[in-house]
Design an enzyme around this catalytic site. Structure first.
Site, PDB file in Angstrom:
ATOM      1  N   PHE A  24       0.842  -1.196   0.000  1.00  0.00           N
ATOM      2  CA  PHE A  24       0.000   0.000   0.000  1.00  0.00           C
ATOM      3  C   PHE A  24       0.871   1.237   0.000  1.00  0.00           C
ATOM      4  CE2 PHE A  24      -2.377   3.392   2.162  1.00  0.00           C
ATOM      5  CZ  PHE A  24      -3.496   3.448   1.331  1.00  0.00           C
ATOM      6  N   GLY A  25       0.583   2.151  -0.925  1.00  0.00           N
ATOM      7  CA  GLY A  25       1.298   3.417  -1.007  1.00  0.00           C
ATOM      8  C   GLY A  25       0.369   4.580  -0.716  1.00  0.00           C
ATOM      9  N   TYR A  26       0.832   5.520   0.093  1.00  0.00           N
ATOM     10  CA  TYR A  26       0.012   6.667   0.501  1.00  0.00           C
ATOM     11  C   TYR A  26       0.698   8.000   0.218  1.00  0.00           C
ATOM     12  CZ  TYR A  26       3.186   6.156   4.417  1.00  0.00           C
ATOM     13  OH  TYR A  26       4.319   6.010   5.165  1.00  0.00           O
ATOM     14  N   GLY A  27       1.960   7.970  -0.192  1.00  0.00           N
ATOM     15  CA  GLY A  27       2.723   9.181  -0.499  1.00  0.00           C
ATOM     16  C   GLY A  27       3.174   9.128  -1.945  1.00  0.00           C
ATOM     17  N   SER A  28       4.472   9.238  -2.156  1.00  0.00           N
ATOM     18  CA  SER A  28       4.988   9.230  -3.529  1.00  0.00           C
ATOM     19  C   SER A  28       4.721   7.906  -4.240  1.00  0.00           C
ATOM     20  CB  SER A  28       6.482   9.547  -3.546  1.00  0.00           C
ATOM     21  OG  SER A  28       7.207   8.566  -2.838  1.00  0.00           O
ATOM     22  N   GLU A  99      12.814   3.463   0.714  1.00  0.00           N
ATOM     23  CA  GLU A  99      12.140   3.885   1.952  1.00  0.00           C
ATOM     24  C   GLU A  99      13.054   3.779   3.177  1.00  0.00           C
ATOM     25  OE1 GLU A  99       9.172   5.236   1.590  1.00  0.00           O
ATOM     26  OE2 GLU A  99       9.080   4.686  -0.529  1.00  0.00           O
TER      27      GLU A  99
END
Length: 190
Positions: A24-28, A99
Site C-alpha cells: 500500500f502506497g500513501y505518499g509518492s 524507503e
C-alpha cells in the site's frame, strides 16, 4: 532507531514463501511507482491518517536541511486512501532502499475500492525514528516544504504531485490540501 532501516526491513519474514505481496502506497508511491508490479488498484487502509511529519534527508532534503514527506499515524475512525501494488518479493530490495530513511515495513489489511480485502505491507515512519520531525501546523509545514530541496528535486514538487494524485483518485485529504493551499499562497507572495 537509525535513519537507515534497510537491515531491519530485510529481517521481516511475515511474507516469506509468498510469490506476491500487496503493497500500500500513501505518499509518492501513489504517483511514482519506479518498480515493476503485477497489478495496481486504488485502495485504502483503516485506522490511519496521512501526515507530513517525517523528515527526508535523502530524497526531498539533505542531512543538513531535511524536507518533509508523508508518513501515516494511527487515528481511530480514519481512512487513508492510496494505491496498492501487487509485487513479487524481489522488489523489496529496491523498496527497502527507497524507503530507508526511517520507514519500517508493517503488515496491514488493505481494502480495495472495487471490493475485497487482502493482507499486505505498508511502509510507516514511526515517531521513534531518527528522521522524524513531528507535528507542526499546516502553515509551518508549507514553509518548511517551500524551502527544502534534495537529490529527487524540490520538496514542493512531492506535495503538489501527491495532492494532484489524490484528486485524480477522487479523494480529499484535508491535511495535504491545506498544506497545498499555503504552499500556493507562499509561492505567489515571493
Amino acid at each position: 532507531m537509525s535513519h537507515n532501516t534497510i537491515e531491519i526491513n530485510r529481517a521481516m519474514d511475515r511474507f516469506d514463501g509468498h510469490h506476491s505481496v500487496w503493497l500500500f502506497g500513501y505518499g509518492s508511491l501513489i504517483w511514482k511507482a519506479d518498480f515493476p508490479y503485477l497489478e495496481r488498484r486504488s485502495a485504502s487502509i483503516a485506522g490511519w491518517t496521512r501526515r507530513f511529519w517525517q523528515g527526508s534527508h535523502d530524497h526531498r532534503g539533505t542531512p543538513e536541511a531535511p524536507g518533509r514527506v508523508a508518513t501515516i499515524v494511527p487515528c481511530e475512525g480514519a481512512i487513508c486512501h492510496g494505491m496498492a501494488y501487487l509485487v513479487t518479493p524481489e522488489e523489496f530490495a529496491h523498496l527497502d532502499h527507497r524507503e530507508k530513511n526511517g520507514y519500517l515495513r508493517v503488515a496491514i489489511d488493505i481494502r480495495f475500492d472495487d471490493g475485497g480485502v487482502e493482507e499486505g505491507l505498508v511502509y510507516v515512519a514511526r515517531h521513534d525514528n531518527a528522521a522524524y520531525l513531528g507535528e507542526a501546523s499546516e502553515l509551518e509545514i508549507a514553509r518548511h516544504i517551500a524551502a527544502a530541496r534534495g537529490p529527487s528535486g524540490p520538496n514542493a514538487e512531492y506535495l503538489l504531485h501527491l495532492a494532484q494524485a489524490l484528486r485524480e483518485l477522487g479523494h480529499r485529504d484535508e491535511h495535504v490540501f491545506a498544506i497545498e493551499d499555503y504552499l500556493v499562497e507562499l509561492s505567489r507572495s515571493r
